[in-house]
Design an enzyme around this catalytic site. Structure first.
Site, PDB file in Angstrom:
ATOM      1  N   ASN A  89       0.863  -1.183   0.000  1.00 48.67           N
ATOM      2  CA  ASN A  89       0.000   0.000   0.000  1.00 48.67           C
ATOM      3  C   ASN A  89       0.904   1.238   0.000  1.00 48.67           C
ATOM      4  OD1 ASN A  89      -1.693   2.127   0.462  1.00 48.67           O
ATOM      5  ND2 ASN A  89      -2.482   1.403   2.441  1.00 48.67           N
ATOM      6  N   ALA A 124      -8.040   1.504  -2.872  1.00 48.98           N
ATOM      7  CA  ALA A 124      -8.488   0.725  -1.720  1.00 48.98           C
ATOM      8  C   ALA A 124      -9.208  -0.526  -2.239  1.00 48.98           C
ATOM      9  CB  ALA A 124      -9.418   1.561  -0.853  1.00 48.98           C
ATOM     10  N   GLY A 147       2.026  -2.539   4.796  1.00 42.63           N
ATOM     11  CA  GLY A 147       1.052  -1.504   5.133  1.00 42.63           C
ATOM     12  C   GLY A 147       0.673  -1.606   6.595  1.00 42.63           C
ATOM     13  N   ASP A 149      -2.757  -1.872   9.682  1.00 40.16           N
ATOM     14  CA  ASP A 149      -3.831  -2.792  10.042  1.00 40.16           C
ATOM     15  C   ASP A 149      -4.928  -2.836   8.977  1.00 40.16           C
ATOM     16  OD1 ASP A 149      -2.621  -3.454  12.452  1.00 40.16           O
ATOM     17  OD2 ASP A 149      -3.577  -1.812  13.515  1.00 40.16           O
ATOM     18  N   GLY A 191       2.233   1.225   8.520  1.00 42.50           N
ATOM     19  CA  GLY A 191       0.956   1.913   8.686  1.00 42.50           C
ATOM     20  C   GLY A 191       0.976   2.864   9.869  1.00 42.50           C
ATOM     21  N   THR A 193      -1.081   2.368  12.909  1.00 42.84           N
ATOM     22  CA  THR A 193      -1.204   1.689  14.207  1.00 42.84           C
ATOM     23  C   THR A 193      -0.383   0.394  14.263  1.00 42.84           C
ATOM     24  OG1 THR A 193      -3.512   2.384  14.000  1.00 42.84           O
ATOM     25  CG2 THR A 193      -2.896   1.246  16.018  1.00 42.84           C
TER      26      THR A 193
HETATM   27  N1  LIG Z   1      -3.433   2.328  -3.474  1.00 45.42           N
HETATM   28  C1  LIG Z   1      -4.278   2.698  -2.522  1.00 45.42           C
HETATM   29  N2  LIG Z   1      -4.884   3.902  -2.537  1.00 45.42           N
HETATM   30  C2  LIG Z   1      -5.713   4.313  -1.560  1.00 45.42           C
HETATM   31  N3  LIG Z   1      -6.030   3.539  -0.478  1.00 45.42           N
HETATM   32  C3  LIG Z   1      -5.463   2.333  -0.398  1.00 45.42           C
HETATM   33  C4  LIG Z   1      -4.563   1.849  -1.396  1.00 45.42           C
HETATM   34  N4  LIG Z   1      -4.154   0.609  -1.029  1.00 45.42           N
HETATM   35  C5  LIG Z   1      -4.765   0.334   0.135  1.00 45.42           C
HETATM   36  N5  LIG Z   1      -5.549   1.353   0.531  1.00 45.42           N
HETATM   37  C6  LIG Z   1      -6.380   1.486   1.755  1.00 45.42           C
HETATM   38  O1  LIG Z   1      -5.702   2.332   2.677  1.00 45.42           O
HETATM   39  C7  LIG Z   1      -6.193   2.081   3.992  1.00 45.42           C
HETATM   40  C8  LIG Z   1      -5.149   2.368   5.058  1.00 45.42           C
HETATM   41  O2  LIG Z   1      -4.058   1.565   4.837  1.00 45.42           O
HETATM   42  P1  LIG Z   1      -3.045   1.019   5.914  1.00 45.42           P
HETATM   43  O3  LIG Z   1      -3.715   0.192   6.895  1.00 45.42           O
HETATM   44  O4  LIG Z   1      -1.938   0.390   5.132  1.00 45.42           O
HETATM   45  O5  LIG Z   1      -2.458   2.356   6.552  1.00 45.42           O
HETATM   46  P2  LIG Z   1      -2.728   3.100   7.900  1.00 45.42           P
HETATM   47  O6  LIG Z   1      -2.125   4.437   7.746  1.00 45.42           O
HETATM   48  O7  LIG Z   1      -2.273   2.279   9.042  1.00 45.42           O
HETATM   49  O8  LIG Z   1      -4.245   3.256   7.968  1.00 45.42           O
HETATM   50  P3  LIG Z   1      -5.201   2.888   9.167  1.00 45.42           P
HETATM   51  O9  LIG Z   1      -4.671   3.576  10.371  1.00 45.42           O
HETATM   52  O10 LIG Z   1      -6.510   3.386   8.657  1.00 45.42           O
HETATM   53  O11 LIG Z   1      -5.151   1.378   9.293  1.00 45.42           O
HETATM   54  C9  LIG Z   1      -6.609   0.629   3.978  1.00 45.42           C
HETATM   55  O12 LIG Z   1      -7.899   0.511   4.511  1.00 45.42           O
HETATM   56  C10 LIG Z   1      -6.572   0.201   2.509  1.00 45.42           C
HETATM   57  O13 LIG Z   1      -7.804  -0.363   2.128  1.00 45.42           O
HETATM   58  C1  LIG Z   2      -6.301   9.956  27.793  1.00 48.21           C
HETATM   59  C2  LIG Z   2      -5.271   8.890  27.674  1.00 48.21           C
HETATM   60  C3  LIG Z   2      -5.829   7.792  26.881  1.00 48.21           C
HETATM   61  C4  LIG Z   2      -4.878   6.665  26.638  1.00 48.21           C
HETATM   62  C5  LIG Z   2      -5.681   5.515  26.133  1.00 48.21           C
HETATM   63  C6  LIG Z   2      -4.846   4.535  25.432  1.00 48.21           C
HETATM   64  C7  LIG Z   2      -5.660   3.334  25.034  1.00 48.21           C
HETATM   65  C8  LIG Z   2      -5.110   2.829  23.755  1.00 48.21           C
HETATM   66  C9  LIG Z   2      -5.705   1.529  23.334  1.00 48.21           C
HETATM   67  C10 LIG Z   2      -5.322   1.314  21.905  1.00 48.21           C
HETATM   68  C11 LIG Z   2      -6.113   0.248  21.296  1.00 48.21           C
HETATM   69  C12 LIG Z   2      -5.819   0.143  19.836  1.00 48.21           C
HETATM   70  C13 LIG Z   2      -6.706  -0.840  19.235  1.00 48.21           C
HETATM   71  C14 LIG Z   2      -6.401  -0.988  17.791  1.00 48.21           C
HETATM   72  C15 LIG Z   2      -7.317  -0.934  16.900  1.00 48.21           C
HETATM   73  C16 LIG Z   2      -7.045  -1.191  15.480  1.00 48.21           C
HETATM   74  O1  LIG Z   2      -7.755  -2.320  15.076  1.00 48.21           O
HETATM   75  C17 LIG Z   2      -7.525  -0.055  14.604  1.00 48.21           C
HETATM   76  C18 LIG Z   2      -6.963  -0.240  13.224  1.00 48.21           C
HETATM   77  O2  LIG Z   2      -5.638   0.165  13.162  1.00 48.21           O
HETATM   78  N1  LIG Z   2      -7.096   1.223  15.093  1.00 48.21           N
HETATM   79  C19 LIG Z   2      -7.976   2.137  15.469  1.00 48.21           C
HETATM   80  O3  LIG Z   2      -9.150   1.981  15.392  1.00 48.21           O
HETATM   81  C20 LIG Z   2      -7.397   3.417  15.995  1.00 48.21           C
HETATM   82  C21 LIG Z   2      -8.007   3.752  17.315  1.00 48.21           C
HETATM   83  C22 LIG Z   2      -6.989   4.379  18.196  1.00 48.21           C
HETATM   84  C23 LIG Z   2      -7.607   4.736  19.485  1.00 48.21           C
HETATM   85  C24 LIG Z   2      -6.669   5.466  20.419  1.00 48.21           C
END
Ligand SMILES: Nc1ncnc2c1ncn2[C@@H]1O[C@H](COP(=O)(O)OP(=O)(O)OP(=O)(O)O)[C@@H](O)[C@H]1O
Ligand SMILES: CCCCCCCCCCCCC/C=C/[C@@H](O)[C@H](CO)NC(=O)CCCCC
Ligand SMILES: [Ca+2]
Length: 490
Positions: A89, A124, A147, A149, A191, A193
């Protein structure tokens, strides 16, 4: 662990990488036949690195014998992949996906004689749809995802859907037992997260992840299926969150331009808004398993609990009529309803949402946070960043379950209203009826691994060990740093 072996031309002055050899001339004259062995070296905080050691022989035949024997041993390791399908990605995280792959990962795959077909996604769902319909999966020993999550979720949806279609399984039936995917998935973190990578390897590091792929590690993982009215919605691997995490995600989607910082901004804003949501959660507790969400033990490499529970029959996906007997119900006003199928550890919260959750035990930890004061909710949230127990609070309860359902209050009796059409109308109606209320909207949204679901009423089932990753779970940290480099063994 040996990764590769190659001949080294000492006489030429440079080796394969073009680096100058600093061998004393006398030694190279006496032992002119050299070969280099690349191996895995463990570094700090679960990092793995590729290191080289060079051996010198006096005779060419002996060198050939060594090289051949090591290559034969490596070929005999059938768990190691030889041909991989890679999806990148280019827009994930800080938009470094292609660069990370070309600079850090591709050279390691080449060194380990792994061949690859690389697809840089153009939109996407490109990777998901390619896997679902076109990809010639028979050609490959695994799929690699560069990429975050979101990208990983695409790969899982593509592979799981394809496997069900090939085996004639209907994804729309919530009772159906799904067929496990045979191909393993490697995650090269690039990515925002990267919580799946962090919670299965112990660190978000592209080189470490690439090395786990090369050595052919295998980590099974649970997958939740999410349905609404007998229609399949999505799969979830990490977090299903209604209320707080749903609202954080919905708000942060409008702020994608902020990059990874959007989660902190929306998290703070959602915390201040302090909305609660009314509804009923019914769940089937996993009573036959080892382990509870309050355990002090953690899911680690070679986890005994995952091995044990993975062999138990899963009563919720078999032909026995619905097993309603053991179902529990909790009704009330909730700030958050979270289902964590794994710990969800990430750099933001190194222990995760449910620190004792297991990657492959066939269960999910259902965490119910009831309406409480802002101060108490803050205390609960802050405990995610320390070793304190976030479940040890009067307004929080946690259940380890195999299945659950959620029904928001306003559609408990009626069939569910269409959220988009009627959500706003209903909200203003409630406010008119209760002018002094705190004006929490009737519905939140479900955050399903970072995607918003289109319905609030859902039914969830855990499919034990449905997929496999090129990982081994988090390894126990050695007590002393010296032990972090055990002698290499094949
Ligand atoms: N070429 C592309 N152009 C635009 N979006 C894309 C492309 N390839 C993948 N994606 C989408 O981009 C989204 C985010 O991708 P990715 O998980 O790699 O990064 P991220 O910054 O961690 O995003 P997130 O925090 O939303 O998970 C994914 O849901 C995926 O479907
Ligand atoms: C005031 C102080 C607060 C501190 C709290 C910290 C708690 C953090 C818990 C983090 C849990 C992350 C769970 C991950 C979820 C992922 O499947 C998802 C896809 O990347 N991320 C989010 O939805 C992104 C959602 C991110 C939420 C923070
Ligand atoms: Ca689990």
């Amino acid at each position: 662990t040996i990764l590769a072996v190659r001949e080294l031309d000492v006489g030429g002055g440079t080796n394969d990488d073009g680096r100058w050899q600093k061998m004393p001339q006398k030694l190279t004259e006496a032992y002119p036949y050299a070969f280099t062995v690349s191996y895995v070296e463990r570094a700090r905080q679960h990092r793995w690195r590729c290191s080289d050691v060079t051996f010198h022989c006096s005779d060419g035949a002996l060198r050939q014998q060594w090289i051949q024997t090591i290559r034969e041993q490596l070929t005999a390791l059938t768990s190691r992949p030889k041909h991989l399908l890679v999806y990148i990605n280019p827009y994930g995280g800080k938009q470094q996906g292609e660069c990370i792959y070309e600079q850090k990962v591709a050279p390691l795959f080449a060194c380990a004689s792994i061949s690859t077909d690389v697809i840089v996604t153009e939109h996407a769902n490109h990777a998901r749809d390619h896997l679902k319909t076109e990809a010639e999966l028979k050609k490959y020993d695994g799929v690699v995802c560069v990429g975050g999550d979101g990208m990983f979720s695409e790969i899982v949806h593509g592979l799981v859907s394809r496997t069900q279609r090939d085996n004639g399984v209907d994804q729309n039936s919530p009772e159906e037992k799904l067929v496990p995917c045979s191909l393993r998935i490697g995650i090269i973190p690039a990515g925002s997260t990267d919580c799946i990578c962090y919670a299965t390897v112990g660190i978000n590091d592209p080189v470490t992840s690439a090395l786990h792929v090369i050595v052919g590690d295998s980590q099974p993982m649970d997958v939740c299926s999410v349905h609404h009215n007998n229609t399949f919605l999505r799969y979830s691997i990490s977090l299903l969150g209604y209320g707080f995490y749903g609202d954080v995600l919905a708000d942060s989607e409008r702020k994608r331009w902020m990059g990874p910082a959007r989660y902190d901004f929306s998290g703070f804003k959602t915390f201040l808004t302090h909305h609660h949501y009314e509804g009923a959660v019914s769940f089937l507790p996993a009573t036959d398993i080892l382990g509870t969400p309050r355990d002090k033990t953690r899911c680690r490499a070679g986890c005994f609990i995952c091995q044990h529970n993975g062999q138990l029959p899963n009563l919720c996906f078999c032909s026995i009529p619905e097993y309603e007997v053991g179902w529990g119900v909790v009704r009330g006003k909730f700030l958050a309803i979270n289902a964590a199928s794994m710990s969800c550890a990430c750099p933001r919260s190194p222990m995760g949402l449910s620190p004792a959750a297991h990657l492959a035990d066939g269960t999910t930890d259902l965490i119910l946070v009831r309406k409480c004061s802002r101060f108490n909710f803050l205390r609960h949230l802050l405990r995610h960043t320390s070793k304190d127990d976030q479940f040890d609070m009067t307004f929080v309860e946690v259940h380890r379950v195999r299945r659950f359902r959620f029904t928001p209050r306003h559609c408990q009796n009626d069939s569910e209203l269409d959220l988009r059409e009627n959500g706003k109308q209903l909200f203003s109606q409630i406010c008119r009826d209760h002018p002094a209320c705190s004006c929490s909207p009737a519905y939140s949204s479900w955050n399903c691994d970072g995607e918003i679901l289109p319905h609030a009423a859902i039914e969830v089932g855990v499919h034990c060990q449905l997929i496999k990753l090129f990982a081994r779970g988090i390894e126990e940290q050695p007590l002393f740093e010296d032990l972090a480099n055990p002698p290499c063994a094949l």
